[in-house]
Every structure is written in structure tokens, then in C-alpha cells.
Design an enzyme around this catalytic site. Structure first.
Site, PDB file in Angstrom:
ATOM      1  N   GLU A  45       0.832  -1.202   0.000  1.00 50.13           N
ATOM      2  CA  GLU A  45       0.000   0.000   0.000  1.00 50.13           C
ATOM      3  C   GLU A  45       0.870   1.257   0.000  1.00 50.13           C
ATOM      4  O   GLU A  45       0.639   2.193  -0.755  1.00 50.13           O
ATOM      5  CB  GLU A  45      -0.939   0.040   1.205  1.00 50.13           C
ATOM      6  CG  GLU A  45      -1.811   1.287   1.216  1.00 50.13           C
ATOM      7  CD  GLU A  45      -2.741   1.393   2.401  1.00 50.13           C
ATOM      8  OE1 GLU A  45      -3.719   2.144   2.291  1.00 50.13           O
ATOM      9  OE2 GLU A  45      -2.493   0.739   3.433  1.00 50.13           O
ATOM     10  N   HIS A  46       1.875   1.293   0.858  1.00 53.17           N
ATOM     11  CA  HIS A  46       2.708   2.487   0.999  1.00 53.17           C
ATOM     12  C   HIS A  46       4.100   2.329   0.411  1.00 53.17           C
ATOM     13  O   HIS A  46       4.795   3.317   0.213  1.00 53.17           O
ATOM     14  CB  HIS A  46       2.825   2.874   2.476  1.00 53.17           C
ATOM     15  CG  HIS A  46       1.513   3.244   3.071  1.00 53.17           C
ATOM     16  ND1 HIS A  46       0.895   2.465   4.016  1.00 53.17           N
ATOM     17  CD2 HIS A  46       0.676   4.284   2.837  1.00 53.17           C
ATOM     18  CE1 HIS A  46      -0.254   3.017   4.349  1.00 53.17           C
ATOM     19  NE2 HIS A  46      -0.418   4.119   3.646  1.00 53.17           N
ATOM     20  N   GLY A  47       4.529   1.132   0.169  1.00 51.34           N
ATOM     21  CA  GLY A  47       5.867   0.909  -0.373  1.00 51.34           C
ATOM     22  C   GLY A  47       5.854   0.896  -1.892  1.00 51.34           C
ATOM     23  O   GLY A  47       4.837   1.127  -2.536  1.00 51.34           O
TER      24      GLY A  47
END
Length: 109
Positions: A34-36
Site C-alpha cells: 500500500e505504501h511501499g
């Protein structure tokens, strides 16, 4: 029996980093797509590297969609974290996508 479970998070798309994380003694490592900058296609190599150290590979999905759940599990995830669940119906859809019939809708072959 209560047992402490210790894990970590990973956002780098590097199997070398995953191998280091897997051998660091963690019970589990969440691969964060999701964030990487990690993609679904990179998951199998990252999961294999984590499992070399007997570390359970988990994945945090970019979106809570049944298709993404199935792909992550097919890539070798031992479990998923689904972000931004907004309704009971959405939660049930995600749950069903992660479970084999007759309890769910995950397909085989």
C-alpha cells in the site's frame, strides 16, 4: 498459552532485504504494497526470501479488493491486511476471497 509474536514491516522491493529480515528472528514480516514501492509481481521472490528464515510472510494490500487478496495469497502470502474497509459487506467479500469453498470463494486451478 499466551505467546508473544514479534514482527516487522517491509517497504523495499529487495529480496536481499527480505532475506535479512527473514533471518532476523521475526515471527512475521508484513510486505507493504500500500505504501511501499512493491508490486504484486515482486511478492513471490520476497515471500520465498522471508521464508528462508522461517518467517511468516504477510502482505498489506494497496486496496481491499477480492482480486488483490487472491493474487497475494497465490503469490505465497500467509495472510493479508486489507486497508480502508468501509462496510460489513466489503469485509465479507474480502474474507470470502481469502477462503476456499465451501467457506469462501477463492478458486483453485
Amino acid at each position: 498459552m499466551n505467546r508473544l509474536s514479534i514482527g516487522s514491516w517491509m517497504q523495499l522491493p529487495s529480496s536481499s532485504v527480505a532475506e535479512i529480515m527473514g533471518s532476523a528472528g521475526y515471527d512475521w514480516v508484513v510486505v507493504d504494497i500500500e505504501h511501499g514501492s512493491i508490486t504484486i509481481n515482486q511478492l513471490p521472490n520476497l515471500f520465498r526470501a522471508l521464508e528462508l528464515g522461517n518467517t511468516l510472510p504477510l502482505v498489506r494490500l494497496a486496496q481491499a479488493k477480492p482480486k488483490d487478496c487472491k493474487q497475494a495469497l497465490d503469490a505465497g502470502a500467509g495472510g493479508i491486511i486489507a486497508p480502508m474497509i468501509e462496510s460489513a459487506i466489503q469485509l465479507e467479500s474480502i474474507r470470502d476471497a481469502c477462503r476456499w469453498p465451501s467457506a469462501g470463494t477463492r478458486g483453485v486451478a
